[in-house]
Design an enzyme around this catalytic site. Sequence first.
Site, PDB file in Angstrom:
ATOM      1  N   SER A 131      -7.199  -3.855  17.208  1.00 54.57           N
ATOM      2  CA  SER A 131      -7.908  -4.704  16.238  1.00 54.57           C
ATOM      3  C   SER A 131      -9.036  -5.498  16.874  1.00 54.57           C
ATOM      4  O   SER A 131      -8.939  -5.927  18.034  1.00 54.57           O
ATOM      5  CB  SER A 131      -6.885  -5.675  15.639  1.00 54.57           C
ATOM      6  OG  SER A 131      -7.532  -6.715  14.963  1.00 54.57           O
ATOM      7  N   GLU A 133      -9.446  -8.406  16.295  1.00 50.71           N
ATOM      8  CA  GLU A 133      -8.868  -9.719  16.598  1.00 50.71           C
ATOM      9  C   GLU A 133      -8.688  -9.906  18.106  1.00 50.71           C
ATOM     10  O   GLU A 133      -8.566 -11.030  18.585  1.00 50.71           O
ATOM     11  CB  GLU A 133      -7.515  -9.873  15.896  1.00 50.71           C
ATOM     12  CG  GLU A 133      -7.616 -10.242  14.430  1.00 50.71           C
ATOM     13  CD  GLU A 133      -8.132 -11.653  14.209  1.00 50.71           C
ATOM     14  OE1 GLU A 133      -7.565 -12.600  14.762  1.00 50.71           O
ATOM     15  OE2 GLU A 133      -9.130 -11.805  13.475  1.00 50.71           O
ATOM     16  N   TYR A 154      -0.628 -12.873  16.481  1.00 49.28           N
ATOM     17  CA  TYR A 154      -0.920 -11.488  16.082  1.00 49.28           C
ATOM     18  C   TYR A 154      -1.821 -10.828  17.126  1.00 49.28           C
ATOM     19  O   TYR A 154      -1.548  -9.727  17.612  1.00 49.28           O
ATOM     20  CB  TYR A 154      -1.606 -11.481  14.707  1.00 49.28           C
ATOM     21  CG  TYR A 154      -2.227 -10.142  14.339  1.00 49.28           C
ATOM     22  CD1 TYR A 154      -1.442  -9.098  13.851  1.00 49.28           C
ATOM     23  CD2 TYR A 154      -3.606  -9.927  14.481  1.00 49.28           C
ATOM     24  CE1 TYR A 154      -2.017  -7.866  13.529  1.00 49.28           C
ATOM     25  CE2 TYR A 154      -4.182  -8.707  14.158  1.00 49.28           C
ATOM     26  CZ  TYR A 154      -3.386  -7.680  13.679  1.00 49.28           C
ATOM     27  OH  TYR A 154      -3.955  -6.464  13.363  1.00 49.28           O
TER      28      TYR A 154
HETATM   29  P1  NAP Z   1      -0.739  -3.413   6.058  1.00 48.74           P
HETATM   30  O1  NAP Z   1      -1.302  -3.038   4.727  1.00 48.74           O
HETATM   31  O2  NAP Z   1      -0.219  -4.784   6.274  1.00 48.74           O
HETATM   32  O3  NAP Z   1       0.443  -2.361   6.377  1.00 48.74           O
HETATM   33  C1  NAP Z   1       1.349  -2.572   7.407  1.00 48.74           C
HETATM   34  C2  NAP Z   1       2.382  -1.454   7.386  1.00 48.74           C
HETATM   35  O4  NAP Z   1       3.324  -1.684   8.457  1.00 48.74           O
HETATM   36  C3  NAP Z   1       3.226  -1.391   6.100  1.00 48.74           C
HETATM   37  O5  NAP Z   1       3.466  -0.046   5.799  1.00 48.74           O
HETATM   38  C4  NAP Z   1       4.517  -2.082   6.514  1.00 48.74           C
HETATM   39  O6  NAP Z   1       5.636  -1.668   5.763  1.00 48.74           O
HETATM   40  C5  NAP Z   1       4.642  -1.571   7.933  1.00 48.74           C
HETATM   41  N1  NAP Z   1       5.542  -2.349   8.778  1.00 48.74           N
HETATM   42  C6  NAP Z   1       5.512  -3.671   9.020  1.00 48.74           C
HETATM   43  N2  NAP Z   1       6.496  -4.016   9.879  1.00 48.74           N
HETATM   44  C7  NAP Z   1       7.160  -2.877  10.182  1.00 48.74           C
HETATM   45  C8  NAP Z   1       8.276  -2.563  11.005  1.00 48.74           C
HETATM   46  N3  NAP Z   1       8.902  -3.520  11.705  1.00 48.74           N
HETATM   47  N4  NAP Z   1       8.686  -1.285  11.093  1.00 48.74           N
HETATM   48  C9  NAP Z   1       8.063  -0.310  10.382  1.00 48.74           C
HETATM   49  N5  NAP Z   1       7.008  -0.536   9.563  1.00 48.74           N
HETATM   50  C10 NAP Z   1       6.566  -1.805   9.474  1.00 48.74           C
HETATM   51  O7  NAP Z   1      -1.804  -3.133   7.211  1.00 48.74           O
HETATM   52  P2  NAP Z   1      -3.168  -2.281   7.160  1.00 48.74           P
HETATM   53  O8  NAP Z   1      -4.259  -3.157   6.695  1.00 48.74           O
HETATM   54  O9  NAP Z   1      -2.903  -0.986   6.508  1.00 48.74           O
HETATM   55  O10 NAP Z   1      -3.426  -2.059   8.724  1.00 48.74           O
HETATM   56  C11 NAP Z   1      -2.853  -0.964   9.418  1.00 48.74           C
HETATM   57  C12 NAP Z   1      -2.760  -1.307  10.901  1.00 48.74           C
HETATM   58  O11 NAP Z   1      -4.060  -1.551  11.408  1.00 48.74           O
HETATM   59  C13 NAP Z   1      -1.940  -2.534  11.232  1.00 48.74           C
HETATM   60  O12 NAP Z   1      -1.323  -2.307  12.480  1.00 48.74           O
HETATM   61  C14 NAP Z   1      -2.971  -3.636  11.359  1.00 48.74           C
HETATM   62  O13 NAP Z   1      -2.507  -4.666  12.198  1.00 48.74           O
HETATM   63  C15 NAP Z   1      -4.106  -2.863  11.983  1.00 48.74           C
HETATM   64  N6  NAP Z   1      -5.460  -3.346  11.696  1.00 48.74           N
HETATM   65  C16 NAP Z   1      -5.843  -3.575  10.417  1.00 48.74           C
HETATM   66  C17 NAP Z   1      -7.144  -3.970  10.159  1.00 48.74           C
HETATM   67  C18 NAP Z   1      -7.631  -4.196   8.748  1.00 48.74           C
HETATM   68  O14 NAP Z   1      -8.699  -4.800   8.596  1.00 48.74           O
HETATM   69  N7  NAP Z   1      -6.933  -3.692   7.739  1.00 48.74           N
HETATM   70  C19 NAP Z   1      -8.048  -4.114  11.225  1.00 48.74           C
HETATM   71  C20 NAP Z   1      -7.621  -3.855  12.527  1.00 48.74           C
HETATM   72  C21 NAP Z   1      -6.328  -3.456  12.750  1.00 48.74           C
HETATM   73  P3  NAP Z   1       6.034  -2.391   4.349  1.00 48.74           P
HETATM   74  O15 NAP Z   1       5.141  -1.764   3.321  1.00 48.74           O
HETATM   75  O16 NAP Z   1       7.457  -2.041   4.207  1.00 48.74           O
HETATM   76  O17 NAP Z   1       5.779  -3.863   4.532  1.00 48.74           O
HETATM   77  O1  F7E Z   2      -8.986 -13.636   6.921  1.00 52.30           O
HETATM   78  C1  F7E Z   2     -10.498 -16.875   6.183  1.00 52.30           C
HETATM   79  C2  F7E Z   2      -9.612 -16.778   7.390  1.00 52.30           C
HETATM   80  O2  F7E Z   2      -6.642 -12.905   6.472  1.00 52.30           O
HETATM   81  C3  F7E Z   2     -10.384 -13.487   7.057  1.00 52.30           C
HETATM   82  C4  F7E Z   2      -6.166  -8.359   9.318  1.00 52.30           C
HETATM   83  O3  F7E Z   2      -6.279  -7.094   8.709  1.00 52.30           O
HETATM   84  O4  F7E Z   2      -8.446  -8.300  10.032  1.00 52.30           O
HETATM   85  C5  F7E Z   2      -7.510  -9.047   9.284  1.00 52.30           C
HETATM   86  O5  F7E Z   2      -7.369 -10.356   9.820  1.00 52.30           O
HETATM   87  C6  F7E Z   2     -11.036 -14.859   7.190  1.00 52.30           C
HETATM   88  C7  F7E Z   2     -10.389 -15.767   8.233  1.00 52.30           C
HETATM   89  O6  F7E Z   2      -8.250 -11.388   7.741  1.00 52.30           O
HETATM   90  C8  F7E Z   2      -8.446 -17.802   3.339  1.00 52.30           C
HETATM   91  O7  F7E Z   2      -9.423 -18.040   8.012  1.00 52.30           O
HETATM   92  C9  F7E Z   2     -10.298 -18.483   4.251  1.00 52.30           C
HETATM   93  O8  F7E Z   2     -11.376 -16.415   8.955  1.00 52.30           O
HETATM   94  O9  F7E Z   2      -8.550 -11.694   5.351  1.00 52.30           O
HETATM   95  P1  F7E Z   2      -8.039 -12.393   6.531  1.00 52.30           P
HETATM   96  P2  F7E Z   2      -8.265 -11.591   9.328  1.00 52.30           P
HETATM   97  O10 F7E Z   2      -7.574 -12.811   9.748  1.00 52.30           O
HETATM   98  O11 F7E Z   2      -9.674 -11.410   9.771  1.00 52.30           O
HETATM   99  C10 F7E Z   2      -8.123  -8.119  11.421  1.00 52.30           C
HETATM  100  C11 F7E Z   2      -9.212  -7.279  12.052  1.00 52.30           C
HETATM  101  C12 F7E Z   2      -6.760  -7.597  11.617  1.00 52.30           C
HETATM  102  O12 F7E Z   2      -6.483  -6.877  12.580  1.00 52.30           O
HETATM  103  C13 F7E Z   2      -5.683  -8.168  10.759  1.00 52.30           C
HETATM  104  O13 F7E Z   2      -4.546  -7.303  10.734  1.00 52.30           O
HETATM  105  O14 F7E Z   2     -10.903 -15.533   5.949  1.00 52.30           O
HETATM  106  N1  F7E Z   2      -9.849 -17.414   4.977  1.00 52.30           N
HETATM  107  N2  F7E Z   2      -9.455 -18.730   3.250  1.00 52.30           N
HETATM  108  C14 F7E Z   2      -8.707 -16.969   4.438  1.00 52.30           C
HETATM  109  N3  F7E Z   2      -7.907 -15.946   4.786  1.00 52.30           N
HETATM  110  C15 F7E Z   2      -6.807 -15.727   4.009  1.00 52.30           C
HETATM  111  N4  F7E Z   2      -5.988 -14.692   4.319  1.00 52.30           N
HETATM  112  N5  F7E Z   2      -6.516 -16.518   2.926  1.00 52.30           N
HETATM  113  C16 F7E Z   2      -7.301 -17.574   2.553  1.00 52.30           C
HETATM  114  O15 F7E Z   2      -6.998 -18.267   1.600  1.00 52.30           O
END
Ligand code: NAP
Ligand code: F7E
Length: 343
Positions: A131, A133, A154
């Site tokens: 990520s 992050e 995270y």
């Molecule tokens: P998501 O919608 O939160 O999906 C997470 C998945 O992980 C769900 O299928 C969840 O199952 C499963 N899971 C959670 N804990 C588990 C466990 N202990 N054992 C088995 N399965 C488990 O995440 P996403 O947005 O699709 O992201 C996919 C991956 O990319 C994640 O690793 C995330 O951290 C990473 N990532 C995401 C972003 C982004 O912007 N979306 C960016 C960078 C990296 P349930 O449905 O049962 O909860």
């Molecule tokens: O927050 C601000 C918050 O939770 C984005 C995950 O997929 O991307 C994701 O992480 C921004 C932050 O995503 C609210 O403080 C303001 O600055 O949508 P987010 P994230 O933290 O960037 C990375 C790449 C991952 O890997 C992660 O898995 O928005 N913000 N107000 C808020 N965020 C949330 N959630 N809720 C609010 O009310």
Amino acid sequence: MTKRALITGITGQDGSYLAELLLSKGYEVHGLIRRASTFNTARIDHLYVDPHDPAAKLFLHYGDLSDGSRLVTLMSEIRPDEVYNLAAQSHVRVSFDEPEHTADTTGTGTVRLLEAVRLSGIATRFYQASSSELFGATPPPQSETTQFYPRSPYAAAKLYSYWITKNYREAYGLYAVNGILFNHESPRRGETFVTRKITRAVAAIKAGQQEHVYLGNIDSIRDWGYAAEYVEGMWRMLQVDEPDDYALATGVGLTVRDFLETAFEHVGLNWEDHVRFDERYLRPTEVDALIGDPSKAAEKLGWKATVDGHELAKLMVDADVSALENSGRPWIDTVKLASWGHE
Ligand code: NAP
Ligand code: F7E
């Protein structure tokens, strides 16, 4: 020969798009799902075919990244050509509330799966969902060579997963890669991430069902792309000869405020009339700005994001408005991306 893939996190946003993509490419797809007291497969229900049907190509298996012996069993039973480790506790704010659980799934879960791959002795290609992050406090632009500075439990857990993936590549010669993905969103995005929280609120406010949405820091900058395009990048990372790590991003940053403006304007509303501040959504340490440099992925994988943050905001608002009007489910938006050639 039919290729076989195992996806952890198949019920999540990315897992559902990746399953669609791989099925469209003729793969047999196996997904790890968690047992829950309610169904958690809504994002992939439209892909499901009864496994008794000879045409079935999608198979689901109960398991959890916290259960190493189960992962070993599944690896030897499924014998996948490709493993995509997408499972994680993926919410940054929640990771401050549940740091230990986040470390166990988002961090240690990865080494459990890598061990299962190693012990199986199968020549599997392994994708780790790393990520942006990881960059945390390091200012943009960020690329594969930028220094990491995690700012949450995270991100610290993902940092471990990043390095253990690299270590298994170097120590055991596994084909293992890190996809360092910047934020990517869609109508299937979890409802508590900021983009989806906003687009659902826009739909509800437009329909007269609510008046305000409460948010935290709206000055942070994110590089938001469209999830359906990013899973194509994941797949491409496993198709090249040599394993390597790649960043996927649009290269453009927007503030949360910019996203709000576009989303509300799209339905003729002014965001300032409807957004309220609530400190509970602030994080103890914030990541101020993430803007990626995706040039390595463009050069080596031929991958490029085509949907920018403004387009994404509109697409997500449209999906949430129509879901509310038709009681539809926004995740059934089978993507048509002609540019990728996998209709
Ligand atoms: P998501 O919608 O939160 O999906 C997470 C998945 O992980 C769900 O299928 C969840 O199952 C499963 N899971 C959670 N804990 C588990 C466990 N202990 N054992 C088995 N399965 C488990 O995440 P996403 O947005 O699709 O992201 C996919 C991956 O990319 C994640 O690793 C995330 O951290 C990473 N990532 C995401 C972003 C982004 O912007 N979306 C960016 C960078 C990296 P349930 O449905 O049962 O909860
Ligand atoms: O927050 C601000 C918050 O939770 C984005 C995950 O997929 O991307 C994701 O992480 C921004 C932050 O995503 C609210 O403080 C303001 O600055 O949508 P987010 P994230 O933290 O960037 C990375 C790449 C991952 O890997 C992660 O898995 O928005 N913000 N107000 C808020 N965020 C949330 N959630 N809720 C609010 O009310």
